[in-house]
Write an enzyme that holds these catalytic residues in place. Structure first.
Site, mmCIF file in Angstrom:
data_model
loop_
_atom_site.group_PDB
_atom_site.id
_atom_site.type_symbol
_atom_site.label_atom_id
_atom_site.label_comp_id
_atom_site.label_asym_id
_atom_site.label_seq_id
_atom_site.Cartn_x
_atom_site.Cartn_y
_atom_site.Cartn_z
ATOM 1 N N HIS A 61 0.843 -1.199 0.000
ATOM 2 C CA HIS A 61 0.000 0.000 0.000
ATOM 3 C C HIS A 61 0.877 1.248 0.000
ATOM 4 C CE1 HIS A 61 -3.595 2.275 0.311
ATOM 5 N NE2 HIS A 61 -3.369 2.711 1.542
ATOM 6 N N HIS A 73 -3.934 8.890 0.770
ATOM 7 C CA HIS A 73 -3.796 7.602 0.085
ATOM 8 C C HIS A 73 -5.105 7.208 -0.573
ATOM 9 C CE1 HIS A 73 -5.367 5.105 3.704
ATOM 10 N NE2 HIS A 73 -5.528 6.378 3.984
ATOM 11 N N CYS A 162 -3.755 2.394 -5.641
ATOM 12 C CA CYS A 162 -3.009 3.340 -4.799
ATOM 13 C C CYS A 162 -1.623 3.646 -5.363
ATOM 14 C CB CYS A 162 -2.879 2.787 -3.380
ATOM 15 S SG CYS A 162 -1.986 1.214 -3.280
#
Length: 232
Positions: A61, A73, A162
């Site tokens: 991530h 994010h 992401c």
């Protein structure tokens, strides 16, 4: 004489002692600075515009550090689609919300604290700088890009996730090394000569079982294994 001296002392004391309002103002400023230090303790570790990476079980991530313990994010989330309760939406995204968001292809670019973003994982700083051929943009430009894109965005596990988001913010290019590696692995598994042979055998057995062996159907059946064979 004594009275004059006493009056002069009182005036001097009044002059030296700050008014009550100034004392309260200074006290508020001290409290404000104390709060700022507590909120921005991660500013010692990270700079505004840094690309942060945290490993997950099946994926990695990414986020952009904005300063003051805030990270922007992009995360899949189903809740903004089914609810308008901003208090619930701003809470940490659970695994259920995340999985449903992936399936529904919806997500949001949001701001969370560093701890909520990391979710207990180790944080790596700017690991993409040594992998990307493009030079990173100025820190403030990176942060401004990240903040400008905040809001609900259509999510795609392969085509806009992401990593695509942070790569655009920091390097000005929309790409994902994770997606590239995944597609490369799938290609190795599916586009191989073994798969082509197995597909041809399976389709041939299916034709014999159905008893439909017309020329046109045989040619169509042979087309898929041929494409796989040529692409391998």
């Amino acid at each position: 004489m004594g009275t004059s001296l006493l009056a002069l002392t009182a005036v001097s004391t009044a002059t030296l002692a700050p008014p009550q309002e100034e004392q309260e103002k200074k006290k508020q400023e001290v409290e404000k600075k104390k709060q700022e230090v507590e909120k921005s303790r991660y500013d010692v570790m990270f700079r505004r515009g840094d690309l942060l990476e945290v490993p997950r079980t099946l994926f990695t991530h990414f986020g952009i550090y904005l300063g003051g313990d805030r990270v922007a994010h992009f995360i899949p989330d189903i809740l903004p689609v089914v609810s308008s309760d901003q208090f619930r939406i701003k809470q940490v995204v659970t695994n259920t919300r995340l999985i449903l968001g992936v399936l529904a292809k919806c997500g949001s670019i949001r701001v969370d604290s560093v701890e909520d973003f990391a979710y207990g994982s180790e944080i790596l700083v700017n690991p993409m700088d040594r992998m990307c051929s493009r030079a990173a943009l100025q820190e403030e430009d990176v942060a401004c890009r990240a903040e400008k894109l905040l809001g609900n965005v259509e999510y795609s596990l392969l085509w806009y996730n992401c990593e695509h988001y942070v790569m655009y913010c920091r390097y000005g290019t929309v790409m994902s090394f994770q997606t590239f590696q995944f597609c490369k692995t799938v290609r190795k598994l599916l586009l191989s000569r073994r798969v082509a042979k197995a597909t041809a055998l399976l389709l041939l057995c299916l034709l014999l079982y159905l008893g439909a062996a017309s020329v046109g159907l045989v040619l169509l059946t042979a087309l898929l294994p041929f494409i796989i064979w040529m692409a391998a």
